[in-house]
Design a protein around this motif. Structure first.
Motif, PDB file in Angstrom:
ATOM      1  N   ALA A 145       0.763  -1.094  -0.239  1.00  0.00           N
ATOM      2  CA  ALA A 145      -0.058  -0.014  -0.081  1.00  0.00           C
ATOM      3  C   ALA A 145       0.881   1.283   0.010  1.00  0.00           C
ATOM      4  O   ALA A 145       0.669   2.197  -0.773  1.00  0.00           O
ATOM      5  CB  ALA A 145      -0.893  -0.041   1.275  1.00  0.00           C
ATOM      6  N   SER A 146       2.057   1.021   0.846  1.00  0.00           N
ATOM      7  CA  SER A 146       2.796   2.337   0.751  1.00  0.00           C
ATOM      8  C   SER A 146       3.393   2.541  -0.702  1.00  0.00           C
ATOM      9  O   SER A 146       3.565   3.677  -1.019  1.00  0.00           O
ATOM     10  CB  SER A 146       3.995   2.195   1.955  1.00  0.00           C
ATOM     11  OG  SER A 146       3.249   2.023   3.239  1.00  0.00           O
ATOM     12  N   LEU A 147       3.947   1.298  -1.233  1.00  0.00           N
ATOM     13  CA  LEU A 147       4.682   1.694  -2.608  1.00  0.00           C
ATOM     14  C   LEU A 147       3.667   2.237  -3.506  1.00  0.00           C
ATOM     15  O   LEU A 147       3.707   2.956  -4.229  1.00  0.00           O
ATOM     16  CB  LEU A 147       5.146   0.226  -3.059  1.00  0.00           C
ATOM     17  CG  LEU A 147       6.309  -0.332  -2.098  1.00  0.00           C
ATOM     18  CD1 LEU A 147       6.472  -1.826  -2.693  1.00  0.00           C
ATOM     19  CD2 LEU A 147       7.600   0.720  -2.424  1.00  0.00           C
ATOM     20  N   LEU A 148       2.406   1.596  -3.494  1.00  0.00           N
ATOM     21  CA  LEU A 148       1.538   2.173  -4.405  1.00  0.00           C
ATOM     22  C   LEU A 148       0.966   3.627  -4.212  1.00  0.00           C
ATOM     23  O   LEU A 148       0.871   4.188  -5.263  1.00  0.00           O
ATOM     24  CB  LEU A 148      -0.106   1.353  -4.115  1.00  0.00           C
ATOM     25  CG  LEU A 148      -0.984   1.506  -5.092  1.00  0.00           C
ATOM     26  CD1 LEU A 148      -0.939   1.372  -6.352  1.00  0.00           C
ATOM     27  CD2 LEU A 148      -2.143   0.854  -4.743  1.00  0.00           C
ATOM     28  N   LEU A 149       1.061   3.948  -2.959  1.00  0.00           N
ATOM     29  CA  LEU A 149       0.643   5.397  -2.577  1.00  0.00           C
ATOM     30  C   LEU A 149       1.946   6.381  -3.219  1.00  0.00           C
ATOM     31  O   LEU A 149       1.700   7.449  -3.767  1.00  0.00           O
ATOM     32  CB  LEU A 149       0.413   5.632  -1.215  1.00  0.00           C
ATOM     33  CG  LEU A 149      -0.791   5.322  -0.430  1.00  0.00           C
ATOM     34  CD1 LEU A 149      -0.727   5.333   0.859  1.00  0.00           C
ATOM     35  CD2 LEU A 149      -1.868   6.028  -1.017  1.00  0.00           C
ATOM     36  N   ALA A 150       3.024   5.649  -3.087  1.00  0.00           N
ATOM     37  CA  ALA A 150       4.263   6.342  -3.581  1.00  0.00           C
ATOM     38  C   ALA A 150       4.034   6.321  -4.884  1.00  0.00           C
ATOM     39  O   ALA A 150       4.374   7.562  -5.499  1.00  0.00           O
ATOM     40  CB  ALA A 150       5.441   5.566  -2.937  1.00  0.00           C
ATOM     41  N   VAL A 151       4.092   5.300  -5.633  1.00  0.00           N
ATOM     42  CA  VAL A 151       3.755   5.563  -7.166  1.00  0.00           C
ATOM     43  C   VAL A 151       2.677   6.325  -7.681  1.00  0.00           C
ATOM     44  O   VAL A 151       2.920   7.142  -8.512  1.00  0.00           O
ATOM     45  CB  VAL A 151       3.486   3.974  -7.431  1.00  0.00           C
ATOM     46  CG1 VAL A 151       3.251   4.025  -9.212  1.00  0.00           C
ATOM     47  CG2 VAL A 151       4.677   3.201  -7.451  1.00  0.00           C
ATOM     48  N   VAL A 152       1.543   6.375  -6.984  1.00  0.00           N
ATOM     49  CA  VAL A 152       0.553   7.314  -7.353  1.00  0.00           C
ATOM     50  C   VAL A 152       0.896   8.623  -6.995  1.00  0.00           C
ATOM     51  O   VAL A 152       0.674   9.603  -7.725  1.00  0.00           O
ATOM     52  CB  VAL A 152      -0.737   6.934  -6.647  1.00  0.00           C
ATOM     53  CG1 VAL A 152      -1.923   7.855  -6.634  1.00  0.00           C
ATOM     54  CG2 VAL A 152      -1.419   5.530  -6.856  1.00  0.00           C
ATOM     55  N   SER A 153       1.617   8.953  -5.911  1.00  0.00           N
ATOM     56  CA  SER A 153       1.793  10.483  -5.710  1.00  0.00           C
ATOM     57  C   SER A 153       3.030  10.815  -6.900  1.00  0.00           C
ATOM     58  O   SER A 153       2.877  11.878  -7.370  1.00  0.00           O
ATOM     59  CB  SER A 153       2.429  10.390  -4.329  1.00  0.00           C
ATOM     60  OG  SER A 153       2.892  11.633  -3.863  1.00  0.00           O
ATOM     61  N   LEU A 154       4.059   9.918  -7.155  1.00  0.00           N
ATOM     62  CA  LEU A 154       4.841  10.468  -8.042  1.00  0.00           C
ATOM     63  C   LEU A 154       4.108  10.361  -9.374  1.00  0.00           C
ATOM     64  O   LEU A 154       4.648  11.602 -10.142  1.00  0.00           O
ATOM     65  CB  LEU A 154       5.852   9.209  -8.107  1.00  0.00           C
ATOM     66  CG  LEU A 154       7.021   9.354  -9.329  1.00  0.00           C
ATOM     67  CD1 LEU A 154       7.906  10.573  -8.591  1.00  0.00           C
ATOM     68  CD2 LEU A 154       7.933   8.244  -9.265  1.00  0.00           C
ATOM     69  N   VAL A 155       3.329   9.875  -9.902  1.00  0.00           N
ATOM     70  CA  VAL A 155       2.485   9.777 -11.073  1.00  0.00           C
ATOM     71  C   VAL A 155       1.803  11.103 -11.142  1.00  0.00           C
ATOM     72  O   VAL A 155       1.923  11.801 -12.153  1.00  0.00           O
ATOM     73  CB  VAL A 155       1.673   8.580 -11.341  1.00  0.00           C
ATOM     74  CG1 VAL A 155       0.840   9.013 -12.596  1.00  0.00           C
ATOM     75  CG2 VAL A 155       2.407   7.319 -11.556  1.00  0.00           C
ATOM     76  N   TRP A 156       1.070  11.476  -9.903  1.00  0.00           N
ATOM     77  CA  TRP A 156       0.415  12.635  -9.954  1.00  0.00           C
ATOM     78  C   TRP A 156       1.245  14.064  -9.816  1.00  0.00           C
ATOM     79  O   TRP A 156       0.867  14.686 -10.747  1.00  0.00           O
ATOM     80  CB  TRP A 156      -0.409  12.686  -8.617  1.00  0.00           C
ATOM     81  CG  TRP A 156      -1.184  13.863  -8.458  1.00  0.00           C
ATOM     82  CD1 TRP A 156      -2.405  14.076  -8.869  1.00  0.00           C
ATOM     83  CD2 TRP A 156      -1.052  15.118  -7.453  1.00  0.00           C
ATOM     84  NE1 TRP A 156      -3.163  15.249  -8.744  1.00  0.00           N
ATOM     85  CE2 TRP A 156      -2.049  15.884  -8.001  1.00  0.00           C
ATOM     86  CE3 TRP A 156       0.197  15.470  -6.970  1.00  0.00           C
ATOM     87  CZ2 TRP A 156      -1.932  17.103  -7.308  1.00  0.00           C
ATOM     88  CZ3 TRP A 156       0.156  16.795  -6.470  1.00  0.00           C
ATOM     89  CH2 TRP A 156      -0.819  17.710  -6.500  1.00  0.00           C
TER      90      TRP A 156
END
Length: 425
Positions: free
Chosen positions: A48-59
């Protein structure tokens, strides 16, 4: 008994130890049972943390990209507005497909709907015949770090007037498929320059060509390749009595007299002749012949010369074939008309002014073979006319002493019924 009691105690102690051991194993077993669930939860949290990080980076990247696009769009809008205000259009030419991309200003300039697909032929057909070849030759700049400026012409789609465009083209290194550049309408600039040049060649008071214009005419005449086959002459004119008018009635009347005198002189000349004001009350008349000549015939009696008090002779008709004689006749005819018209009174309100003229004539190639000498000799001939009594013309005569005493004629001033007469009688 004691031995039995010891053995029973040992058994009881071992039983307690076994209970503790069983409890320990039970606890360890329970830990083994819950351990996979822990790791599962931990793994889910990490994912979940990695997914949030990826989503944040993409955003963030998407936001930055959108921000850059907005800034680029605003920059392009500002650039388009600035170039339009400055009258400059930006264009790109894909030379491999002969397709064009224009800024909105160029669409408006050529009268084409903004956003229309453009090919090279769409551009060339709107240019003057021959300019299309100039455009096609620009292809040689593709792939090279070179710049070239062209002047091309087009017809304004609105008013149908010719327009002059400045085209700047830039090649791109290692890109042989594209050319970029700018276009701007310089018609108004050229017109302003023309008016400035024209104003620099005109006398502000009279509107006649000035000394600079005279020098240009003489330079062009003597620089002509066939100048030896041409004949032309100069008449140097000085208004006798103008100083007295200017001193007694003021500069406003003097300026008005010069303006009206210049108009009278211009009315005595042919289309190809020209009168120049070189300063003060001095004028020069340019009289060409050569290829400009139109065969002249003996004129009928001109009422302009019907003056019983005039003793000036009517120029004789000379045989054709001698260009200098024909030029002499023409210049004497013009000089007679100038003397007559300039001695007529000038009326300004209650003031009546009278002046006359002294005219000196010098002819090329009879008198001089270069411009400066020709003008100088015409000036000398004018002084010779003054020494003869003014109100007449004289051809340059080298035997006359130019440095002799010049006769002075004072104006006679006397009141009339309703006006004052100032100047020469």
């Amino acid at each position: 008994m004691k031995l039995l009691a010891f053995n029973l105690g040992s058994v009881i102690d071992e039983a307690g130890s076994l209970s503790a051991l069983a409890a320990s194993w039970t606890e360890i077993f329970s830990l083994h049972v819950s351990l996979p669930l822990f790791w599962l939860v931990l793994a889910l949290l990490v994912l979940a943390s990695l997914l949030l990080a990826v989503v944040s980076l993409v955003w963030k990247r998407s936001y930055r990209r959108a921000k850059i696009h907005r800034e680029l769009a605003r920059a392009n809008q500002r650039m388009s507005l600035a170039t339009s205000v400055a009258g400059i259009g930006v264009w790109e030419w894909d030379v491999s497909r002969d397709s064009l991309q224009w800024s909105p200003y160029l669409y408006d300039l050529y009268g084409i709907r903004v956003g229309s697909r453009l090919g090279l032929n769409d551009w060339i057909m709107r240019l003057k015949t021959g300019d299309g070849e100039k455009i096609l030759r620009l292809k040689q700049l593709a792939g090279k770090n070179k710049q070239q400026t062209l002047i091309i012409d087009m017809i304004d789609p609105i008013d149908g007037q010719p327009r002059v465009l400045e085209l700047v083209v830039q090649g791109l290194v290692n890109d042989g498929s594209r050319l970029i550049g700018t276009q701007r309408d310089i018609s108004d600039v050229i017109e302003r320059q023309r008016k400035m040049e024209q104003a620099a060649l005109l006398d502000k008071l009279t509107g006649l060509p000035n000394t600079r214009a005279l020098n240009r005419v003489l330079k062009a005449a003597f620089a002509a390749p066939d100048v030896e086959n041409k004949v032309f002459g100069l008449m140097f004119i000085d208004l006798d009595g103008f100083k007295q008018v200017n001193d007694m009635l003021g500069h406003d009347v003097g300026d008005a007299l010069l303006l009206h005198a210049s108009r009278r002189m211009r009315g005595c000349l042919r289309v190809e002749d020209e009168v120049f004001r070189i300063g003060g009350d001095e004028f020069v008349v340019w009289v060409p012949l050569g290829e400009y000549a139109v065969k002249i015939h003996k004129p009928d009696k001109d009422p302009l010369f019907d003056d019983e008090d005039s003793e000036r002779r009517e120029p004789m008709i000379l045989p054709w074939g001698d260009n200098d004689e024909e030029l002499t006749y023409r210049m004497e005819t013009i000089a007679e008309k100038l003397l007559h018209t300039l001695t007529e009174p000038f009326n300004f309100g209650e003031n009546q002014c009278r002046v006359s003229a002294s005219i000196g004539i010098a002819r090329y190639p009879f008198h001089a073979s270069d411009a400066q000498k020709l003008l100088k000799l015409a000036d000398s001939a004018m002084y010779q006319a003054k020494r003869k009594g003014k109100r007449q013309f004289a051809h340059y005569d080298p035997t006359v002493d130019r440095m002799g005493e010049q006769s002075q004629t004072h104006p006679s001033i006397g009141p009339s019924d309703t006006k004052r007469a100032v100047g020469l009688e």
